[in-house]
Enzyme design. Structure first.
Site, PDB file in Angstrom:
ATOM      1  N   GLU A   1       0.833  -1.207   0.000  1.00  0.00           N
ATOM      2  CA  GLU A   1       0.000   0.000   0.000  1.00  0.00           C
ATOM      3  C   GLU A   1       0.869   1.260   0.000  1.00  0.00           C
ATOM      4  OE1 GLU A   1      -3.636   0.515   0.350  1.00  0.00           O
ATOM      5  OE2 GLU A   1      -2.784   2.398  -0.339  1.00  0.00           O
TER       6      GLU A   1
ATOM      7  N   SER B   1      -7.260   1.992  -3.522  1.00  0.00           N
ATOM      8  CA  SER B   1      -5.996   2.458  -2.964  1.00  0.00           C
ATOM      9  C   SER B   1      -5.125   3.103  -4.030  1.00  0.00           C
ATOM     10  CB  SER B   1      -5.217   1.278  -2.371  1.00  0.00           C
ATOM     11  OG  SER B   1      -5.605   1.056  -1.053  1.00  0.00           O
TER      12      SER B   1
ATOM     13  N   ASP C   1     -16.926  12.767 -17.076  1.00  0.00           N
ATOM     14  CA  ASP C   1     -18.105  12.010 -16.624  1.00  0.00           C
ATOM     15  C   ASP C   1     -17.960  10.549 -17.074  1.00  0.00           C
ATOM     16  OD1 ASP C   1     -20.561  11.330 -15.641  1.00  0.00           O
ATOM     17  OD2 ASP C   1     -21.727  12.541 -17.067  1.00  0.00           O
ATOM     18  N   ILE C   2     -18.142   9.617 -16.156  1.00  0.00           N
ATOM     19  CA  ILE C   2     -18.027   8.186 -16.482  1.00  0.00           C
ATOM     20  C   ILE C   2     -19.447   7.647 -16.675  1.00  0.00           C
ATOM     21  CG2 ILE C   2     -17.088   5.951 -15.752  1.00  0.00           C
ATOM     22  CD1 ILE C   2     -14.946   8.146 -15.973  1.00  0.00           C
TER      23      ILE C   2
ATOM     24  N   ASP D   1       1.157   4.228  -2.847  1.00  0.00           N
ATOM     25  CA  ASP D   1       0.816   5.619  -2.542  1.00  0.00           C
ATOM     26  C   ASP D   1       2.003   6.543  -2.807  1.00  0.00           C
ATOM     27  OD1 ASP D   1      -1.610   4.644  -1.672  1.00  0.00           O
ATOM     28  OD2 ASP D   1      -1.146   4.810   0.463  1.00  0.00           O
TER      29      ASP D   1
END
Ligand code: NAG
Ligand code: NAG
Ligand code: NAG
Ligand code: NAG
Length: 611
Positions: free
Chosen positions: A315, A523, A565-566, A319
């Site tokens: 993780e 994540s 816009d999705i 990041d």
């Protein structure tokens, strides 16, 4: 009224209620039917209840929280506090176009507005005095809680609780918790959260990673060979690189800023590895010779070692590598929050990850706060008590009012996996994703056509009501979307709806322990969206403005048109409810992809014209 109230207070304190604890009338404050899933009583462990101690945090009910929230949301002008003391007047904040937009609040001003009544503290202290704990009780620095450390035995007597050692079946971590505790009735309205009691905290918390798959050398070569040869440059198949994101989200021409601060929150003893970041930047970032480092802030026992062969780096490396690559020369900081040291039979056992982290952040001076923070962690809403979530969400609201843009991953289980609440079938939600004071980031996939990622978290909080900034947007969706009506009994459409926005979630090329892997989950989406916001925040700081702070009122108004816009795909889950259960992406906001993914160029232009 006033005199009645003060008479009541005097009576309450001067009666012998606390002189004789045995006669106090108490009621159960919290009761779990059993430990959260994964946890069981550790029958092999012996707790020494005389020697083992617990540091108890007794939260005091804060006054005027809703008034503060209105200020932080920018509904109230400075007039609301005209009759208050002068330092309360710099009411600021965040409705785009408002004269106060972008003027954030100082912590001492916030603390003053929401300070608990002094009688609340007095009553708690009297209670502790009766139990012989007054001398070891202190008021927290921000005056919002009383902290007292006593032996487990003393705390059990105080709370009419029975603490036991619990062990997690997978991680084998241990905690000391109670399934039930009581408080004197006279503290009703004065005390809210008392912990550690029923929150199992860190072990129910998880990072929002769904999948990690190592790449072969050949796969990596193919990905990199295609970086310059794609319709959307740098995107190949479903693999995501910094170059791909730069083109997809239009930030490849972002100004080279080196002011501001981008923050990453890390929990669960996870930490990024600097040498992996260096490898990543040199091999896979779309530019060369830019900043390659992050700084580490350690809190509550967190660490930042230089090497680690466990998966505690997945993780954090994801990041750090994407935040670093996207934010270019802007300083990055990783907050490594520990606090889950094993505890059996004694020692420190506070371990409330959100509380510790939020208190740490709010204690920072303005000059040390990041402009943006990315949080790829969350808990199932069901694993946390409501009053605990409300208290943490109130702390998030203060971070937003201080001027920090807080982004949180929406989760990786679509609409849920357990989908059963006390025997009733219901969609699951996540915390802090469901807190109205954070910006929640859902998942997308596909680069030529970007669609909803089916595992991206989305839904309606069963704890927090729908905030005003999304009221007309969600109302409009409810009337336009016909697909949800078959499932409307499985969620409460009056709750805070999320995600707010979304970004790519699948197969991010990441370096782990020197070699490349593809990592998937919201994540990945969260640091991506957060880093694009940091690019804007840094440009604002460079031109003498404040950062955007709490984003949502802006996102749902002037910035909505600056998003991609999705309109394809859906989020799924809850197979016990039916294979069609879920939310569909469509034009405008929807609970699959929120308002959509970022277009940096457009967002920057909107931020310059409206904010
Ligand atoms: C906070 O609330 C109390 C009780 O409603 C009120 O008397 C006080 O004036 C409020 N303080 C501020 C700063 O608004
Ligand atoms: C960006 O700015 C930094 C210093 O602020 C400088 O070292 C670096 O060379 C610049 N990069 C580019 C590509 O201009
Ligand atoms: C639905 O949510 C609203 C807002 O949070 C709340 O007031 C209401 O009680 C909830 N309804 C149910 C049936 O839980
Ligand atoms: C992003 O906005 C810019 C400027 O309006 C536009 O040229 C570009 O096509 C947009 N990108 C996408 C993916 O729509």
């Amino acid at each position: 009224m006033v005199s009645f109230k003060s008479v009541f207070v005097v009576l309450a304190i001067s009666t012998s209620t606390f002189a004789s604890p045995a006669t106090q009338k108490c009621s159960v404050a919290e009761k779990l039917s059993g430990p959260p899933s994964g946890w069981e009583i550790d029958s092999g462990s012996r707790i020494d209840k005389e020697k083992g101690t617990i540091k108890l945090r007794i939260g005091l009910v804060q006054e005027n929280m809703s008034k503060f929230h209105e200020m932080a949301m920018r509904k109230l002008g400075r007039k609301a506090f005209e009759n208050s003391t002068p330092e309360l007047i710099p009411v600021q904040i965040a409705t785009p176009g408002d004269e106060m937009y972008g003027a954030h609040m100082a912590q001492h001003v916030i603390d003053k507005i929401i300070a608990p009544k002094s009688e609340s503290k007095d009553l708690v202290m009297q209670w502790l005095e009766g139990e012989g704990l007054r001398d070891v009780a202190t008021l927290s620095p921000r005056l919002d809680s009383v902290v007292v450390e006593g032996s487990i035995k003393q705390v059990e007597k105080l709370l009419k609780a029975e603490y036991s050692a619990f062990v997690h079946s997978e991680s084998h971590d241990s905690v000391i918790r109670t399934l039930e505790y009581s408080l004197p009735d006279i503290l009703k309205g004065h005390v809210d959260v008392v912990q550690p009691t029923t929150v199992f905290g860190l072990k129910s918390m998880r990072s929002m990673i769904k999948d990690v798959k190592p790449y072969t050398e050949e796969e990596v070569d193919n990905i990199m060979a295609d970086v310059d040869a794609q319709a959307v440059a740098g995107c190949t198949g479903s693999s995501i690189t910094p170059a791909c994101l730069a083109n997809l989200y239009s930030f490849s021409n972002a100004a080279n800023e080196s002011v501001g601060l981008m923050g990453i929150a890390g929990f669960l003893r996870q930490h990024p590895i600097q040498s992996d970041l260096t490898t990543f930047m040199n091999r896979y970032a779309y530019f060369a010779n830019k900043a390659q480092k992050f700084t580490c802030a350690l809190l509550n026992g967190g660490t930042c070692p230089t090497s680690d062969s466990t998966n505690n780096i997945v993780e954090a490396n994801l990041d750090a590598q994407y935040a670093r690559a996207i934010t270019s020369n802007i300083p990055n900081i990783y907050y490594s929050a520990g606090g889950n040291g094993p505890f059996v039979g004694g020692g420190e056992n506070t371990n409330e990850p959100w509380l510790e982290w939020l208190n740490y952040m709010l204690a920072l001076p303005d000059s040390s706060l990041p402009n943006t923070i990315s949080i790829s962690y969350g808990d199932d809403t069901l694993s946390l008590p409501n009053n605990y979530m409300v208290a943490q969400c109130n702390l998030f609201s203060q971070l937003g009012a201080r001027g920090v843009s807080v982004l949180v991953a929406s989760g990786d289980s679509g609409i849920g996996s357990t989908c059963s609440h006390s025997g009733q079938r219901q969609f699951d939600t996540s915390f802090p994703a469901g807190c109205p004071w954070v910006t929640t980031v859902g998942g997308t996939t596909g680069t030529t056509t970007e669609g909803a990622w089916s595992s991206g978290g989305g839904g309606f909080s069963e704890v927090f009501a729908r905030p005003s900034y999304q009221d007309s947007t969600v109302t409009s969706w409810l009337s336009r979307d016909t697909a949800h009506t078959a499932y409307s009994t499985y969620f409460n459409s009056s709750g805070r709806a999320y995600p707010d926005v979304s970004a790519q979630a699948v197969n991010f090329l990441v370096v782990l322990g020197g070699s490349a892997s593809g990592v998937s989950g919201t994540s990945a989406s969260c640091p991506t969206f957060a880093s694009v916001i940091q690019l804007i925040n840094s440009q604002r700081v460079a031109s003498g403005k404040k950062g955007l702070g709490f984003l949502n009122p802006w996102l749902y108004s002037s910035a909505a048109s600056a998003m991609n816009d999705i309109t394809t795909g859906s989020i799924r889950g809850c197979s016990n409810i039916g294979s069609g259960a879920g939310f569909v992406a469509r034009a405008g906001w929807d609970p699959a992809t929120g308002l959509g993914s970022p277009n940096y160029t457009k967002l920057l232009a909107v931020s310059q014209s409206t904010a």
